[in-house]
Scaffold this motif. Structure first.
Motif, mmCIF file in Angstrom:
data_model
loop_
_atom_site.group_PDB
_atom_site.id
_atom_site.type_symbol
_atom_site.label_atom_id
_atom_site.label_comp_id
_atom_site.label_asym_id
_atom_site.label_seq_id
_atom_site.Cartn_x
_atom_site.Cartn_y
_atom_site.Cartn_z
ATOM 1 N N ALA A 17 0.829 -1.203 0.000
ATOM 2 C CA ALA A 17 0.000 0.000 0.000
ATOM 3 C C ALA A 17 0.864 1.253 0.000
ATOM 4 O O ALA A 17 0.584 2.228 -0.703
ATOM 5 N N ALA A 18 1.953 1.221 0.799
ATOM 6 C CA ALA A 18 2.864 2.366 0.844
ATOM 7 C C ALA A 18 3.542 2.579 -0.500
ATOM 8 O O ALA A 18 3.730 3.705 -0.957
ATOM 9 N N SER A 19 3.915 1.488 -1.150
ATOM 10 C CA SER A 19 4.568 1.581 -2.449
ATOM 11 C C SER A 19 3.631 2.166 -3.489
ATOM 12 O O SER A 19 4.027 2.989 -4.314
ATOM 13 N N ALA A 20 2.352 1.764 -3.433
ATOM 14 C CA ALA A 20 1.382 2.289 -4.391
ATOM 15 C C ALA A 20 1.146 3.775 -4.181
ATOM 16 O O ALA A 20 0.959 4.539 -5.124
ATOM 17 N N THR A 21 1.201 4.209 -2.912
ATOM 18 C CA THR A 21 0.989 5.618 -2.599
ATOM 19 C C THR A 21 2.161 6.474 -3.053
ATOM 20 O O THR A 21 2.001 7.583 -3.561
#
Length: 521
Positions: free
Chosen positions: A263-267
């Protein structure tokens, strides 16, 4: 009187777990072996069954808490104890009588017109839902106790559901094609003994075994990797699909922290190119569309498709080829097949020769029989041989356990018995798991050469092919010989080219001179 529910043994070197999900709440009625909760460790997910029938009196360890081995999880009170005497209601019944609204679920005398619920049986460790494949009875039909009512289909095996009592099938609550949860209600039988139907326990994996999908041969599904329940919940909350998250647990199992990273990578990278998806289907002319037929993929076929892609994405698959002159093996089989069948009651086929040859070669090249677990290599000092079998439902691979210690006759009997059970759809999950190496025979369908796909976490699979007469140079002369191409697909992360070629050459040598198998050469 109360019965304690405690944390079971979690496996070697595992001392604690997290309570992931409670399937019951205080006051709920439970049957013996009905699943109460799910525990999550850094290796496997463990379901905790009820040790007794009664009412769940209280929950000691709440969801999210960390518990040690043998820690107290909950208490179960006997149905007759104070505070636990209120019979369980049936919220899913289509008609709730006045007695039902008061909680009455007592069984009348036999033949007194009571009703019995038909429940989804326990589907096995890590399996939480199934699809209703077919009903053998319709509403109004008379059924006998233990008569088969319907068949459920999971992504692993098919499960037949017998009638818990004799009577009349008065209601079907889950129609064909619908998805049902483990412990859910399928229908109602009236006119029999109205005793609650306990969850029926199907044959499941041996204790400590978590990954239990049928292991594939050439194109079969790989080992089932059950993601952590907390990870599934987090993926749903964050709108992430399974293929967007890279698992760091055993065999690529997705943990909760993996979802957070994804999720952090997508953000942080919103401008990244979206993941490639299957191209939309081009418009089909009306006359062509009228001649098409759409059939929903079975769970087994969906699992095969997913595992094939997972195998290619995970392992560094490479295939090496050779060919074997089958003259000597065919001559030996022809010479002794009648005597062999007369003595052992089973025909002598080629699969026992190939199984023996592979077991022989795996002793010399043990890395082909090993697997990768994180940063470790696990060498197996035994051979559980998977033999691919085509069935109407798809490719499944029953496992012949300890094949390296079996005789030719024992191997042939095991292959015949499991092959018949596979075609009849009677294989249990335990019979399709734990394989260390696989043999796939595409030759029975006429295949001359192919590249089999690995069975993760296995590191090798041998592809057999059609025996075909070809001109070969033998001692300076051209001879017509029955030749077969062999293909070994292997995981290059653990098996080097030298080891793969050596393995295939040893198999070739053993088949071209079967006496080597008897002499252990």
């Amino acid at each position: 009187m109360t019965t304690e529910v405690r944390v079971p043994m979690l496996g070697e070197s595992v001392t604690e777990a997290t309570v992931a999900t409670w399937f019951k709440k205080p006051g709920d009625s439970v049957a013996v072996d009905e699943m109460l909760c799910e525990l999550e460790t850094d290796k496997v997910t463990v379901e905790v069954p009820s040790p007794a029938a009664g009412k769940l009196a209280d929950i000691v360890a709440q969801e999210g808490e960390t518990v040690g081995v043998d820690a107290l999880l909950a208490n179960i009170a006997e149905a007759g104890d104070a505070g636990a005497t209120t019979p369980e209601k049936r919220p899913s019944e289509a008609k709730k009588t006045e007695e039902a609204s008061k909680g009455s679920d007592e069984a009348p005398a036999s033949g007194g017109g009571g009703s019995t619920d038909v429940m989804v049986p326990t589907l096995g460790e890590s399996v939480s839902e199934a699809t209703v494949a077919s009903w053998f009875k319709k509403v109004g039909d008379t059924v006998a106790q233990d008569e088969m009512l319907c068949e459920l289909e999971t992504d692993k095996v098919s499960v037949e559901v017998p009638a818990p009592t004799a009577g009349t099938l008065s209601e079907i609550l889950a129609e064909e094609g619908s998805t049902v949860q483990a412990g859910g209600k399928l229908g109602v039988i009236s006119g029999g003994d109205a005793k609650p139907a306990p969850a029926q326990k199907t044959e499941s994996a041996p204790e400590g075994t978590q990954y239990s999908t049928p292991e594939a041969g050439n194109g079969g599904p790989g080992k089932d990797i059950e993601d952590a329940p907390s990870a599934k919940k987090a993926m749903a909350e964050k709108g992430l699909s399974r293929d967007q998250v890279t698992g760091s647990g055993k065999d690529g199992r997705v943990m909760k922290e993996d979802v957070a990273k994804a999720a952090a990578s997508a953000t942080s990278a919103p401008a990244a190119a979206p993941e490639a998806k299957q191209a939309p289907r081009a418009p089909v002319p009306a006359d062509d569309a009228a001649r098409e037929e759409r059939v929903k993929m079975t769970r087994l076929r969906q699992t095969i498709a997913r595992r094939l892609k997972d195998a290619q994405n995970t392992a560094a698959i490479l295939t090496t080829y050779n060919e074997v002159d089958m003259t000597e093996t065919m001559a030996l089989r022809s010479q002794y097949k009648d005597l062999f069948e007369k003595k052992h009651g089973v025909r002598l086929g080629f699969m026992s020769f190939f199984t023996k040859a592979c077991c022989h070669a795996l002793k010399e090249v043990p890395e082909v029989n090993a697997e990768i677990d994180g940063t470790e290599i696990v060498y197996k000092n035994f051979v559980h041989m998977g033999i691919a079998a085509g069935t109407p439902q798809g490719l499944v691979v029953p496992v012949i356990r300890d094949a390296d210690s079996m005789s030719f006759a024992e191997i042939e009997k095991a292959i015949n018995e499991k092959g018949k059970r596979a075609r009849d759809g009677k294989l249990s999950m335990a019979e399709m798991q734990g394989g260390t190496f696989t043999i796939s025979n595409g030759g029975v369908y006429g295949s001359l050469m192919s590249s089999p796909i690995l069975n993760p976490p296995q590191s090798g699979i041998l592809g057999m092919h059609k025996i075909q007469d070809r001109p070969m140079v033998v001692n300076g002369e051209i001879k017509i010989r029955p030749m077969m191409y062999l293909a070994l697909s292997y995981d290059h992360r653990i098996v080097d080219g030298k080891g793969a070629v050596t393995f295939l050459v040893r198999v070739k040598e053993a088949l071209e001179d079967p006496r080597r198998l008897l002499m252990d050469l």
